[in-house]
Design an enzyme around this catalytic site. Sequence first.
Site: not given
Ligand code: NAD
Length: 492
Positions: A155, A179, A254, A288, A385
């Site tokens: 998000w 997704k 990522e 991130c 984090e």
């Molecule tokens: P999240 O892992 O909760 O969700 C990310 C996505 O994965 C969402 O679309 C979610 O619906 C989906 N998802 C959740 N469970 C799943 C499953 N079992 N199978 C498939 N898809 C699933 O992360 P978030 O809360 O949306 O984002 C914040 C996190 O993202 C932070 O920890 C941050 O560090 C990381 N982030 C990393 C980068 C990078 O480039 N390294 C960039 C932005 C955010």
Amino acid sequence: MGLSMQRYEMFIDGESRKPGAGEWFPTDNPYLGTPWAEIARGTTEDVDDAVRAAHHALHSGPWAELTASARGSLLRRLGDTLAANARRLAETEVRDNGKLFTEMYGQLGYVPEWFHYYGGLADKIEGTVPPLDKKGYFAYTKKEPVGVVAVITPWNSPLLLLAWKIAPALAAGCTVVIKPSEFTSASTLELVRLLHEAGLPPGVVNVVTGSGEDVGAALVEHPLVRKITFTGSDATGRRISEAAARDFKRVSLELGGKSPNIVFADADLDAAVNGAVSGIFAATGQTCIAGSRLLVQQSVHDEVVGRLVDLARTARMGDPMDEATQVGPITTPAQYAKVLDYIDIAQREGARLALGGKAADCGGRFVEPTVFTGVSNSMRIAQEEVFGPVLAVIPFHDEAEAVTLANDSRYGLGAGVWTSDIGRAFRMADRIRSGTVWVNTYRAVSYLTPFGGFKDSGIGRENGIGAITAYLEDKSVWINTGAATGNPFVLR
Ligand code: NAD
């Protein structure tokens, strides 16, 4: 839920699609803390339809028939369309994730570059003719699209991170099913509609919406998906990686970070303090690459902390649409609770609060820019984090100790080094185990430079020429041009 509220349908096979089970869920405005639209709650059947549409478009129809050059010029046209709609897309992002309009409009102005750059690369994906060590044979290699790609996004910067994935995937000739995060699906649906209006054939880019546990997991496990590209938390990354391994699917991940921002006594301290603030309070720390561990050389520790606190104290919180606002709300209710929780944890661990430390009363979900000093690198506030505006300041004595502390983390996404000693800059860049090292700057990214993590920060790299290989399979073709038929029981 109000009938008058705007509804966002899914996008499958070039058309809007109502949710199979007829269910919708609200998406809210983090600044106001109230719902502003409803999103289709997809089902396993919707996922199946989307993947089948992508699979069909990969193998037959207009997309499969495009030459690489035509695919490239289509991508460049898509980039132009996004450029023309940057403001509207940025406004939707702000409404949905609460980040600053200035930041999101900047990102949306930049997103077209990914389509232009990878569009340019589409017809430069070349095979080879290896000089063979065997007589009577000719061999060549070619690169083919890996197949249907599942694209799963978080998000915090929904469209920028989406562009990092779909631009190279499409340039490689793949088709995709996206997704988006259940907290910020609207902008992705708007973007994909624009791509179709600009001439993208049906089935090439599809969007299914809903929760990660249901829709996301069904997408990852679908047998026709050959590759998963994911940005999000390491916890989800691990689950996806395990599920993908069962069917030998390719994965790029990522994930998060706990990036060190390292200030040496010989640095330009004005620039370093500015970089420290940018590292942790820009985007309300919801990035991130947040520089969430500030390592400061002992001799300038108090001066740097003093200046940092003075600057951060003036940060203006409020309406993210207002161009004067510097710190916006926290995007999701769970993230808001998590940030406040970590502030408690840090205090219980014995860290000293130098600034902030509580919720701010500016509308929706705000947390004051928060600075902890007296942090040891083994504390949870230094190892885990937070993904919010919470900085842990850790003192160090010399270069060797700075390297040890910087690398004493399971993450390795980014790092900042502030110094006026050029030799030290190179030494630190060599010794820090992270995917990016910034020297005398922070938070710079480009479509031209590889981005990704060491260690638990992920697998693979996005951006730059190499990123396209994540969407390609190598194939070797052997032709017998006159070799004798030999013993069938030995290797030729
Ligand atoms: P999240 O892992 O909760 O969700 C990310 C996505 O994965 C969402 O679309 C979610 O619906 C989906 N998802 C959740 N469970 C799943 C499953 N079992 N199978 C498939 N898809 C699933 O992360 P978030 O809360 O949306 O984002 C914040 C996190 O993202 C932070 O920890 C941050 O560090 C990381 N982030 C990393 C980068 C990078 O480039 N390294 C960039 C932005 C955010």
